[in-house]
Design a protein around this motif. Structure first.
Motif, mmCIF file in Angstrom:
data_model
loop_
_atom_site.group_PDB
_atom_site.id
_atom_site.type_symbol
_atom_site.label_atom_id
_atom_site.label_comp_id
_atom_site.label_asym_id
_atom_site.label_seq_id
_atom_site.Cartn_x
_atom_site.Cartn_y
_atom_site.Cartn_z
ATOM 1 N N SER A 74 10.023 2.030 -6.880
ATOM 2 C CA SER A 74 8.749 1.322 -6.737
ATOM 3 C C SER A 74 7.616 2.269 -6.358
ATOM 4 O O SER A 74 7.829 3.329 -5.758
ATOM 5 N N LEU A 75 6.395 1.881 -6.685
ATOM 6 C CA LEU A 75 5.222 2.716 -6.450
ATOM 7 C C LEU A 75 5.074 3.107 -4.982
ATOM 8 O O LEU A 75 4.686 4.233 -4.673
ATOM 9 N N LYS A 76 5.385 2.212 -4.086
ATOM 10 C CA LYS A 76 5.195 2.498 -2.661
ATOM 11 C C LYS A 76 6.166 3.550 -2.142
ATOM 12 O O LYS A 76 5.949 4.114 -1.066
ATOM 13 N N GLU A 77 7.217 3.851 -2.924
ATOM 14 C CA GLU A 77 8.202 4.846 -2.502
ATOM 15 C C GLU A 77 7.904 6.245 -3.032
ATOM 16 O O GLU A 77 8.577 7.210 -2.677
ATOM 17 N N THR A 117 -3.214 8.723 -11.112
ATOM 18 C CA THR A 117 -3.601 9.057 -9.732
ATOM 19 C C THR A 117 -4.130 7.837 -9.003
ATOM 20 O O THR A 117 -3.742 7.563 -7.858
ATOM 21 N N ARG A 118 -5.003 7.084 -9.655
ATOM 22 C CA ARG A 118 -5.620 5.921 -9.002
ATOM 23 C C ARG A 118 -4.595 4.835 -8.695
ATOM 24 O O ARG A 118 -4.701 4.127 -7.698
ATOM 25 N N ILE A 119 -3.571 4.725 -9.542
ATOM 26 C CA ILE A 119 -2.533 3.715 -9.323
ATOM 27 C C ILE A 119 -1.673 4.049 -8.106
ATOM 28 O O ILE A 119 -1.373 3.188 -7.275
ATOM 29 N N VAL A 120 -1.297 5.311 -7.979
ATOM 30 C CA VAL A 120 -0.342 5.702 -6.934
ATOM 31 C C VAL A 120 -1.021 6.013 -5.598
ATOM 32 O O VAL A 120 -0.455 5.768 -4.519
ATOM 33 N N LEU A 121 -2.236 6.509 -5.643
ATOM 34 C CA LEU A 121 -2.880 7.044 -4.436
ATOM 35 C C LEU A 121 -3.009 6.051 -3.284
ATOM 36 O O LEU A 121 -2.793 6.432 -2.122
ATOM 37 N N PRO A 122 -3.350 4.793 -3.519
ATOM 38 C CA PRO A 122 -3.457 3.871 -2.375
ATOM 39 C C PRO A 122 -2.171 3.735 -1.567
ATOM 40 O O PRO A 122 -2.216 3.575 -0.342
ATOM 41 N N TYR A 123 -1.025 3.810 -2.245
ATOM 42 C CA TYR A 123 0.257 3.717 -1.540
ATOM 43 C C TYR A 123 0.477 4.956 -0.676
ATOM 44 O O TYR A 123 0.993 4.850 0.448
ATOM 45 N N MET A 124 0.093 6.109 -1.187
ATOM 46 C CA MET A 124 0.219 7.336 -0.404
ATOM 47 C C MET A 124 -0.728 7.321 0.794
ATOM 48 O O MET A 124 -0.347 7.719 1.901
ATOM 49 N N GLU A 125 -1.945 6.853 0.573
ATOM 50 C CA GLU A 125 -2.919 6.791 1.664
ATOM 51 C C GLU A 125 -2.447 5.842 2.750
ATOM 52 O O GLU A 125 -2.594 6.118 3.946
ATOM 53 N N GLU A 126 -1.837 4.746 2.349
ATOM 54 C CA GLU A 126 -1.365 3.754 3.318
ATOM 55 C C GLU A 126 -0.258 4.318 4.206
ATOM 56 O O GLU A 126 -0.239 4.087 5.419
ATOM 57 N N LYS A 127 0.659 5.077 3.615
ATOM 58 C CA LYS A 127 1.744 5.644 4.426
ATOM 59 C C LYS A 127 1.406 7.044 4.960
ATOM 60 O O LYS A 127 2.211 7.655 5.640
ATOM 61 N N ARG A 128 0.195 7.529 4.605
ATOM 62 C CA ARG A 128 -0.313 8.812 5.090
ATOM 63 C C ARG A 128 0.647 9.957 4.776
ATOM 64 O O ARG A 128 0.924 10.824 5.600
ATOM 65 N N ASP A 129 1.104 9.951 3.532
ATOM 66 C CA ASP A 129 2.044 10.988 3.108
ATOM 67 C C ASP A 129 2.116 10.994 1.585
ATOM 68 O O ASP A 129 2.014 9.941 0.947
ATOM 69 N N GLY A 130 2.300 12.158 1.011
ATOM 70 C CA GLY A 130 2.459 12.264 -0.433
ATOM 71 C C GLY A 130 1.787 13.512 -0.968
ATOM 72 O O GLY A 130 0.977 14.141 -0.296
ATOM 73 N N ILE A 131 2.152 13.868 -2.205
ATOM 74 C CA ILE A 131 1.583 15.041 -2.856
ATOM 75 C C ILE A 131 1.193 14.679 -4.285
ATOM 76 O O ILE A 131 2.002 14.123 -5.032
ATOM 77 N N ILE A 132 -0.031 15.008 -4.643
ATOM 78 C CA ILE A 132 -0.483 14.923 -6.025
ATOM 79 C C ILE A 132 -0.535 16.358 -6.563
ATOM 80 O O ILE A 132 -1.260 17.196 -6.028
#
Length: 251
Positions: A74-77, A117-132
């Protein structure tokens, strides 16, 4: 750990998927060619989820496809996005170039990249973690004849990556831009020269280009850095490539 890789059916994308899965990641592989994706799925196993999708199509279609992923993917993962899909078409000067080639490069290299990027980024911002991780090119920094719109799209990728970093300051989400020079063992030049193997062989004759495995190693290195470090950009060339003098014409 979960990664999403575009342009996953060959070249950089395939080797990035393979490298990440070998390091324990689950990987969503996006590409247009179902048959190639299924072959990769057979090789890489259940940790690879193939998604047939043309990212140059509408944002809404891309979003609908990615919102329907199974829970494991899922996107949030998603921890890492590798915006690898892109292409160059032709080396004609701007006054001879096919306008439809220009539009296709804009649609894939820019619109497709920003949609994912726009689809995935909100989920990364919410969990304050991720790499683009965006796939740029030295063509975004150094002009050469025939690069016209292709080089401009890669300059966009470079600046977009930096501006994402500005927006994400303090959010825990990292952004990198990989900018390779001459690369071999991919379909890139074959596509650019519209299947003309003679031109492709001429380009790579007696060179020692960057290989897809090299780019996969760079992606893994970026992903392996401590969370307090952001790799803004990496520019790399083969040792057989360097800079040229600025052109002066005498009319």
């Amino acid at each position: 750990m979960l990664a999403l890789v575009t342009g996953a059916s060959s070249g950089f994308g395939y080797h990035i998927c393979k490298k990440l899965i070998n390091q324990g990641y689950n990987v969503i592989g996006i590409a247009r060619r179902t048959e190639k994706l299924e072959t990769i799925k057979h090789e890489l196993g259940t940790n690879f989820l193939p998604i047939t999708l043309d990212i140059s199509e509408s944002y809404e279609k891309t979003l609908d496809k990615l919102l329907s992923l199974p829970t494991k993917f899922s996107l949030k993962e998603i921890d890492i996005v590798v915006n690898n899909a892109g292409l160059a078409l032709g080396l004609e000067p701007a006054y001879k170039a096919d306008i439809h080639d220009w539009y296709q490069m804009l649609d894939t290299n820019i619109k497709g990249l920003i949609s994912i990027t726009r689809i995935v980024l909100p989920y990364m911002e919410e969990k304050r973690d991720g790499i683009i991780i965006n796939m740029g090119s030295i063509a975004g920094s150094y002009a050469y004849p025939g690069a016209n719109v292709y080089g401009a799209t890669k300059a966009f990728v470079e600046q977009f990556s930096l501006n994402l970093r500005a927006d994400l300051a303090g959010k825990g989400v990292r952004v990198s831009n990989i900018e390779p020079g001459l690369c071999g063992n991919t379909e890139f030049s074959l596509v650019r020269f519209r299947g003309d193997l003679t031109q492709v062989k001429k380009l790579y004759d007696r060179t020692n280009p960057i290989l897809p495995e090299d780019i996969a190693n760079v992606v893994l290195w970026i992903a392996s850095q401590p969370k307090h470090i952001n790799i803004n950009r990496i520019e790399l060339m083969p040792t057989s490539q360097s800079f040229n003098h600025l052109q002066v014409t005498h009319n």
